[in-house]
Design a protein around this motif. Sequence first.
Motif, mmCIF file in Angstrom:
data_model
loop_
_atom_site.group_PDB
_atom_site.id
_atom_site.type_symbol
_atom_site.label_atom_id
_atom_site.label_comp_id
_atom_site.label_asym_id
_atom_site.label_seq_id
_atom_site.Cartn_x
_atom_site.Cartn_y
_atom_site.Cartn_z
ATOM 1 N N ALA A 153 -78.104 19.866 -41.449
ATOM 2 C CA ALA A 153 -79.032 19.046 -42.237
ATOM 3 C C ALA A 153 -78.604 19.019 -43.703
ATOM 4 C CB ALA A 153 -80.457 19.586 -42.102
ATOM 5 N N ARG A 154 -78.178 20.158 -44.234
ATOM 6 C CA ARG A 154 -77.721 20.239 -45.625
ATOM 7 C C ARG A 154 -76.466 19.391 -45.820
ATOM 8 N NH1 ARG A 154 -78.352 25.393 -45.889
ATOM 9 N NH2 ARG A 154 -76.275 25.904 -45.161
ATOM 10 N N ILE A 156 -75.631 16.719 -44.170
ATOM 11 C CA ILE A 156 -76.032 15.306 -44.151
ATOM 12 C C ILE A 156 -76.729 14.931 -45.456
ATOM 13 C CG2 ILE A 156 -77.607 13.654 -43.059
ATOM 14 C CD1 ILE A 156 -76.961 15.152 -40.367
ATOM 15 N N GLU A 157 -77.679 15.774 -45.888
ATOM 16 C CA GLU A 157 -78.451 15.471 -47.100
ATOM 17 C C GLU A 157 -77.565 15.308 -48.325
ATOM 18 O OE1 GLU A 157 -82.002 17.416 -49.889
ATOM 19 O OE2 GLU A 157 -81.404 18.423 -48.044
ATOM 20 N N PHE A 158 -76.534 16.141 -48.439
ATOM 21 C CA PHE A 158 -75.698 16.123 -49.638
ATOM 22 C C PHE A 158 -74.357 15.429 -49.430
ATOM 23 C CE2 PHE A 158 -78.780 19.436 -50.494
ATOM 24 C CZ PHE A 158 -79.207 19.063 -51.756
ATOM 25 N N SER A 159 -74.238 14.644 -48.369
ATOM 26 C CA SER A 159 -73.013 13.870 -48.150
ATOM 27 C C SER A 159 -72.930 12.756 -49.186
ATOM 28 C CB SER A 159 -72.986 13.282 -46.745
ATOM 29 O OG SER A 159 -73.966 12.267 -46.623
ATOM 30 N N ASN A 162 -75.244 9.810 -48.376
ATOM 31 C CA ASN A 162 -76.702 9.973 -48.412
ATOM 32 C C ASN A 162 -77.262 10.460 -49.739
ATOM 33 O OD1 ASN A 162 -76.984 9.198 -45.719
ATOM 34 N ND2 ASN A 162 -76.575 11.276 -45.022
ATOM 35 N N PHE A 163 -76.436 11.046 -50.591
ATOM 36 C CA PHE A 163 -76.940 11.651 -51.816
ATOM 37 C C PHE A 163 -77.338 10.596 -52.836
ATOM 38 C CE2 PHE A 163 -76.453 13.480 -56.059
ATOM 39 C CZ PHE A 163 -77.328 14.544 -55.961
ATOM 40 N N ASP A 167 -83.214 11.087 -56.681
ATOM 41 C CA ASP A 167 -84.169 11.804 -55.830
ATOM 42 C C ASP A 167 -84.334 13.270 -56.245
ATOM 43 O OD1 ASP A 167 -84.402 9.474 -54.374
ATOM 44 O OD2 ASP A 167 -83.066 10.142 -52.756
ATOM 45 N N TYR A 168 -83.450 13.760 -57.106
ATOM 46 C CA TYR A 168 -83.451 15.185 -57.456
ATOM 47 C C TYR A 168 -83.688 15.430 -58.941
ATOM 48 C CZ TYR A 168 -81.558 15.620 -52.800
ATOM 49 O OH TYR A 168 -81.396 15.560 -51.442
#
Length: 181
Positions: A153-154, A156-159, A162-163, A167-168
């Motif tokens: 999941a990490r 994918i989230e930080f690819s 997707n990044f 959002d951060y």
Amino acid sequence: MNNNFKTSDDSVVILTELMLPSHSNFSGKIHGGHILSLMDKAAFASASKFSGQYCVTASVNRVDFLNSIEVGELVTLRACVNYVGRSSMVVGIRVESQNIRSGEVKHCNSSYFSMVAKDLDGKSVKVPGLLIKDESGLRRFLRSIKHIKMRNARKIEFSRENFEAKDYKDVLKNYNVKISM
């Protein structure tokens, strides 16, 4: 389905080595890199013993050095397979040191190495299934599943695909960082 199952006991490897001055770092303690090398050997031996194949290290989960190791102590590494996939295994390793004179034993670190079984051509090969016989084995297997899911999941989230930095933007306000972009 594969009817070939083994227990984690079929993968147990115990290595003990005397820590020499040549293994020490600039502060006189045993160098962490030396311990990591021993851990990699233990993981290889455990995974290879279990699978009946040569194995390679795919990844190493977090390694926390809990207690330093002194020159002259005996270091014992205990490794066994905690999880199996199709061709991969997670090997848990516990490192302890023992003062020869006092007999004091310290837990120095624990880690999990992901190993992959390879054939003679370097291709991944199927490994036996894991037969779990107790609650401890079940806990270790389930912990590995959770770790693998979180890692994926990490990833994918930080690819790159997707990044999204926007959002951060609020996530970092309590950290010692300044963003200038």
